[in-house]
Write a protein that holds these residues in place. Structure first.
Motif, PDB file in Angstrom:
ATOM      1  N   ARG A 182      14.395   4.745  32.188  1.00 43.32           N
ATOM      2  CA  ARG A 182      13.504   3.632  32.202  1.00 43.32           C
ATOM      3  C   ARG A 182      12.864   3.437  30.783  1.00 43.32           C
ATOM      4  N   ALA A 183      12.797   2.506  30.029  1.00 39.66           N
ATOM      5  CA  ALA A 183      12.658   2.525  28.393  1.00 39.66           C
ATOM      6  C   ALA A 183      10.926   2.292  28.738  1.00 39.66           C
ATOM      7  N   ASP A 184      10.245   1.785  29.771  1.00 35.42           N
ATOM      8  CA  ASP A 184       8.798   1.669  29.897  1.00 35.42           C
ATOM      9  C   ASP A 184       8.488   2.807  29.993  1.00 35.42           C
ATOM     10  N   MET A 185       8.959   3.725  30.541  1.00 35.71           N
ATOM     11  CA  MET A 185       8.165   5.331  31.060  1.00 35.71           C
ATOM     12  C   MET A 185       8.484   5.993  29.635  1.00 35.71           C
ATOM     13  N   ILE A 186       9.497   6.077  29.092  1.00 37.24           N
ATOM     14  CA  ILE A 186       9.786   6.730  27.749  1.00 37.24           C
ATOM     15  C   ILE A 186       8.829   6.158  26.884  1.00 37.24           C
ATOM     16  N   GLU A 187       8.615   4.959  26.914  1.00 39.30           N
ATOM     17  CA  GLU A 187       7.429   4.547  25.874  1.00 39.30           C
ATOM     18  C   GLU A 187       6.000   4.971  26.134  1.00 39.30           C
ATOM     19  N   ARG A 188       5.586   5.068  27.257  1.00 34.33           N
ATOM     20  CA  ARG A 188       4.498   5.707  27.590  1.00 34.33           C
ATOM     21  C   ARG A 188       4.385   7.238  27.607  1.00 34.33           C
ATOM     22  N   GLY A 189       5.605   7.892  27.442  1.00 36.19           N
ATOM     23  CA  GLY A 189       5.359   9.355  27.434  1.00 36.19           C
ATOM     24  C   GLY A 189       5.885   9.792  28.724  1.00 36.19           C
ATOM     25  N   GLU A 190       6.227   9.242  29.664  1.00 37.54           N
ATOM     26  CA  GLU A 190       6.191   9.644  31.037  1.00 37.54           C
ATOM     27  C   GLU A 190       7.505   9.988  31.443  1.00 37.54           C
ATOM     28  N   MET A 191       8.601  10.120  30.426  1.00 39.41           N
ATOM     29  CA  MET A 191      10.127  10.270  30.754  1.00 39.41           C
ATOM     30  C   MET A 191      10.590  10.868  29.273  1.00 39.41           C
ATOM     31  N   MET A 192      11.157  11.764  29.514  1.00 43.17           N
ATOM     32  CA  MET A 192      11.715  12.473  28.243  1.00 43.17           C
ATOM     33  C   MET A 192      12.644  11.316  27.567  1.00 43.17           C
ATOM     34  N   SER A 193      12.685  11.490  26.190  1.00 42.76           N
ATOM     35  CA  SER A 193      13.360  10.624  25.429  1.00 42.76           C
ATOM     36  C   SER A 193      14.822  10.758  25.232  1.00 42.76           C
ATOM     37  N   ILE A 194      15.683   9.997  24.857  1.00 43.35           N
ATOM     38  CA  ILE A 194      17.087  10.388  24.846  1.00 43.35           C
ATOM     39  C   ILE A 194      17.272  11.308  23.806  1.00 43.35           C
ATOM     40  N   ASP A 195      16.392  11.317  22.632  1.00 39.73           N
ATOM     41  CA  ASP A 195      16.562  12.351  21.425  1.00 39.73           C
ATOM     42  C   ASP A 195      16.148  13.565  22.120  1.00 39.73           C
ATOM     43  N   ASP A 196      15.093  13.705  23.030  1.00 40.62           N
ATOM     44  CA  ASP A 196      14.560  14.973  23.553  1.00 40.62           C
ATOM     45  C   ASP A 196      15.867  15.690  24.425  1.00 40.62           C
ATOM     46  N   VAL A 197      16.569  14.911  25.166  1.00 42.36           N
ATOM     47  CA  VAL A 197      17.565  15.223  25.967  1.00 42.36           C
ATOM     48  C   VAL A 197      18.878  15.848  25.239  1.00 42.36           C
ATOM     49  N   LEU A 198      18.974  15.049  24.263  1.00 46.19           N
ATOM     50  CA  LEU A 198      20.154  15.555  23.232  1.00 46.19           C
ATOM     51  C   LEU A 198      19.857  16.937  22.444  1.00 46.19           C
ATOM     52  N   GLN A 199      18.418  16.873  22.076  1.00 47.62           N
ATOM     53  CA  GLN A 199      18.344  17.980  21.370  1.00 47.62           C
ATOM     54  C   GLN A 199      18.376  19.314  22.212  1.00 47.62           C
ATOM     55  N   ILE A 200      18.197  19.162  23.492  1.00 53.61           N
ATOM     56  CA  ILE A 200      17.955  20.354  24.428  1.00 53.61           C
ATOM     57  C   ILE A 200      19.597  20.624  24.849  1.00 53.61           C
ATOM     58  N   LEU A 201      20.226  19.754  24.924  1.00 54.07           N
ATOM     59  CA  LEU A 201      21.643  20.022  25.705  1.00 54.07           C
ATOM     60  C   LEU A 201      22.661  19.979  24.322  1.00 54.07           C
ATOM     61  N   ALA A 202      22.440  19.264  23.325  1.00 54.11           N
ATOM     62  CA  ALA A 202      23.335  19.699  22.046  1.00 54.11           C
ATOM     63  C   ALA A 202      24.762  19.409  22.342  1.00 54.11           C
ATOM     64  N   LEU A 203      25.129  18.234  22.950  1.00 55.57           N
ATOM     65  CA  LEU A 203      26.317  17.452  23.404  1.00 55.57           C
ATOM     66  C   LEU A 203      26.096  16.045  22.832  1.00 55.57           C
ATOM     67  N   THR A 204      27.493  15.492  22.683  1.00 54.41           N
ATOM     68  CA  THR A 204      27.686  14.283  22.273  1.00 54.41           C
ATOM     69  C   THR A 204      27.088  13.334  23.333  1.00 54.41           C
ATOM     70  N   LEU A 205      26.447  12.291  23.051  1.00 45.95           N
ATOM     71  CA  LEU A 205      26.297  11.136  24.074  1.00 45.95           C
ATOM     72  C   LEU A 205      27.272  10.042  24.317  1.00 45.95           C
ATOM     73  N   ILE A 206      27.650  10.188  25.586  1.00 40.59           N
ATOM     74  CA  ILE A 206      28.778   9.120  25.871  1.00 40.59           C
ATOM     75  C   ILE A 206      28.501   7.779  26.388  1.00 40.59           C
ATOM     76  N   GLY A 207      27.061   7.944  27.018  1.00 43.95           N
ATOM     77  CA  GLY A 207      26.562   6.674  27.951  1.00 43.95           C
ATOM     78  C   GLY A 207      25.033   6.982  28.270  1.00 43.95           C
ATOM     79  N   ILE A 208      24.393   5.765  28.368  1.00 41.36           N
ATOM     80  CA  ILE A 208      23.275   5.556  28.783  1.00 41.36           C
ATOM     81  C   ILE A 208      23.310   4.771  30.093  1.00 41.36           C
ATOM     82  N   VAL A 209      22.702   5.059  31.219  1.00 41.83           N
ATOM     83  CA  VAL A 209      22.732   4.039  32.412  1.00 41.83           C
ATOM     84  C   VAL A 209      21.396   3.727  32.736  1.00 41.83           C
TER      85      VAL A 209
END
Length: 269
Positions: A182-209
């Motif tokens: 949910r982009a609106d929640m990420i913009e408000r800081g209420e949900m982890m960003s895509i960058d945050d998730v990728l930094q923790i898991l350190a894997l290639t992103l293949i999809g966003i739903v």
């Protein structure tokens, strides 16, 4: 040679089975022969998402125990001729799975299919190792929540330690699908960003739903959302194209009324 792809997650409820059903359908629509196997013994629901629950006669345990032929248990999807389904047992215990019987099953399926999707039990419960140990590739599904990402990180470590490829000094190719964004929640800081998730898991992103209420209605109707014209269906179509090796498939622009969050903006640029 067929590719064995395990769809897994660190915890339940993040959309693992929905992802498996939609990617299997999407790749079959591209003209590839695909079989989706439900390995969530005792808790199957892939059949309902595919709309095939009323056509089950035999299941994967029946095949491995020799109670029927593989062809008797495989169910061909009426809407997509190249999509087949092998259901989980609803009554057996997860401990009934045997690695050598799983190996024999997959070797037989490789003769007739281009892609073998395995819907793994969530987390590290019994059955997960059987669904992952012969995988060529693992797609880890998570939502942008701290607990889901933490559990996904644990699963990644287990795949690295327990898969047959890892034991042979090779790597299982692993990628991340971030679901229910949910982009609106990420913009408000209420949900982890895509960058945050990728930094923790350190894997290639293949999809966003993105979060999409159409997924619920599609599941209730027994039809993968990829068959409908909606934002989540389009996301799964794009992931399917990436899975089969298509290059330069852009990520969706998940615009909201107030714009869209910065991490996706960088991905689109």
């Amino acid at each position: 040679m067929a590719e064995v792809i395990t769809i897994t997650s660190g915890k339940g409820g993040v959309g693992k089975s929905t992802t498996c059903a939609n990617l299997a359908a999407g790749i079959a629509q591209e003209g590839k022969r695909v079989v989706a196997i439900d390995f969530d013994i005792g808790l199957r629901n892939l059949d309902m998402i595919l709309g095939l629950e009323n056509r089950i006669v035999y299941d994967v345990i029946d095949v491995m125990e020799g109670n029927c032929n593989l062809s008797q248990a495989l169910i061909n999807h009426k809407k997509t001729k190249d999509l087949y389904f092998l259901p989980a047992s609803q009554s057996k215990d997860k401990n009934i799975l045997d690695k050598e019987k799983v190996r024999k099953l997959l070797e037989e399926l490789k003769k007739d299919f281009d892609y073998i999707f395995i819907d793994s039990p969530a987390g590290i419960e019994s059955g997960f190792e059987h669904a992952a140990f012969l995988a060529d590739r693992a797609l880890i599904v998570t939502t942008p929540e701290v607990s889901a990402v933490r559990d996904a990180d644990r699963v990644i470590g287990i795949i690295d330690a327990k898969s047959e490829k890892a034991k042979a000094g090779l790597q299982v190719h692993k990628e991340i699908i971030i679901n229910r964004v949910r982009a609106d929640m990420i913009e408000r800081g209420e949900m982890m960003s895509i960058d945050d998730v990728l930094q923790i898991l350190a894997l290639t992103l293949i999809g966003i739903v993105p979060e999409d209420e159409k997924v619920i209605s599609a599941t209730n109707l027994g039809e993968p959302v990829i068959y409908s014209h909606c934002i989540s269906g389009e996301a799964y179509k794009r992931i399917s194209r990436r899975v089969v090796g298509e290059k330069e498939v852009p990520f969706m622009d998940l615009r909201q009324k107030g714009g869209f969050f910065s991490s996706l903006k960088r991905l689109f640029s």
